[in-house]
Design a protein around this motif. Structure first.
Motif, short mmCIF file in Angstrom:
data_model
loop_
_atom_site.label_atom_id
_atom_site.label_comp_id
_atom_site.label_asym_id
_atom_site.label_seq_id
_atom_site.Cartn_x
_atom_site.Cartn_y
_atom_site.Cartn_z
N TYR A 87 0.87 -1.25 0.17
CA TYR A 87 0.09 -0.08 0.03
C TYR A 87 0.93 1.33 0.12
N ALA A 88 0.31 2.22 -0.77
CA ALA A 88 1.24 3.61 -0.72
C ALA A 88 0.50 4.34 0.57
N ALA A 89 0.77 4.08 1.53
CA ALA A 89 0.42 4.91 2.85
C ALA A 89 1.58 5.19 3.81
N ALA A 90 1.56 6.27 4.29
CA ALA A 90 2.68 6.68 5.22
C ALA A 90 2.64 5.63 6.31
N ARG A 234 -6.72 1.60 -8.41
CA ARG A 234 -5.47 1.27 -7.65
C ARG A 234 -5.22 2.70 -6.69
N ALA A 235 -5.48 3.81 -7.19
CA ALA A 235 -5.05 5.12 -6.68
C ALA A 235 -6.15 5.18 -5.48
N GLU A 240 -0.36 -0.86 -4.52
CA GLU A 240 0.54 -0.70 -5.75
C GLU A 240 0.96 -2.21 -6.12
N GLY A 241 0.71 -3.12 -5.74
CA GLY A 241 1.00 -4.35 -5.96
C GLY A 241 1.02 -5.22 -4.93
N VAL A 242 1.45 -6.60 -5.19
CA VAL A 242 1.46 -7.60 -4.20
C VAL A 242 2.84 -8.24 -4.03
#
Length: 277
Positions: A87-90, A234-235, A240-242
């Motif tokens: 995941y694209a998360a802080a 996805r956004a 972002e992927g696996v």
């Protein structure tokens, strides 16, 4: 129709906020199409209504997502790891994530040590992100004076913002999703720390799934999450992927704490949000 052709059931319940359900459905549609092309029968739509235990123990389960703590403690003999999302998360690092320690934006305290004898908000005792990871970060078992059980991360955040509790540990992906899609949920909060990284919430299938089915699932997930046509979905989901993690990665999850703070009550609050991971 033969038994082998019966579509396997699917659910992606862990971050299923109403605001992003369209994206979750779009992701599954793309995965299901790839599975069909590979000869794996898949349900055309996700199950958004069944309870988590029913989803995870369904004998026809093809794909779901679970929290690492119930997987390790309860469902390991029923579920098989497929892949872990990035995941694209802080707070995320590849397929690993953490909890954010949140307090009131205008309240005192700069670190966890400042909240001795405070009231913590906890989504549920079995939640890795909401309690187990937090308990592992405490300097002593009886650190908090009491706990407010809320049932969901969004409700824990609301309880802290309203002054019903002093601190909560919030799954960093949930926090990022709410910050993006429901900004009022995070407006009265600030982050003072993080728990230790842990393997993220894995995609799973039933334990007795054939190896070919598991490989088809991994291929379908990877393909869908790289498809330019799904960029908007996805956004919205922050995926972002696996990556493929093993059982040993999940064995590193902290042990379930032996004791819990005494419960306190507060005004009831029902949140339109996803289950508490």
């Amino acid at each position: 129709m033969t038994a082998a052709a019966v579509p396997g059931t699917a659910s992606l319940p862990m971050y299923d906020l109403p605001e992003v359900r369209w994206a979750t459905d779009a992701l599954w549609s793309a995965v299901a199409a790839r599975l069909s092309a590979a000869g794996v029968a898949a349900a055309p739509v996700l199950d958004h209504s069944s309870s988590l235990p029913d989803l995870w123990t369904d004998p026809a389960l093809l794909l779901s997502q679970t929290c690492g703590n119930p997987y390790v403690r309860t469902y390991r003999d029923r579920l098989r790891l497929v892949a872990t999302p990035r995941y694209a998360a802080a707070g995320c690092d590849g397929p690993r994530y953490c909890s954010l320690l949140v307090v009131r934006a205008d309240g005192p305290g700069e670190s966890l040590a400042d909240f001795r004898d405070a009231v913590c908000a906890v989504n549920e005792w079995g939640s890795l992100s909401g309690w187990v990871a937090l308990a592992a970060a405490l300097p002593e078992p009886r650190f908090f004076r009491a706990a407010l059980i809320t049932g969901a991360h969004a409700d824990s955040m609301a309880a802290v913002a309203a002054g019903e509790a002093d601190i909560a540990a919030i799954d960093c992906v949930t926090y990022a999703l709410l910050q993006r899609h429901r900004p009022a949920a995070t407006a009265g909060l600030r982050v003072i720390g993080r728990t230790a990284p842990a393997p993220g919430l894995p995609f799973v299938t039933r334990r007795d799934a054939a190896e070919a089915t598991v490989e088809a699932l991994r291929s379908a997930l990877s393909g869908a999450l790289a498809d330019p046509a799904l960029a908007e979905a996805r956004a919205a989901l922050l995926i972002e992927g696996v990556e493929v993690l093993g059982e040993a990665d999940y064995d590193a999850i902290p042990a379930q704490p032996a004791s819990t703070p005494p419960p306190v009550s507060a005004p009831s609050r029902r949140s339109a949000t996803a289950p508490a991971p």
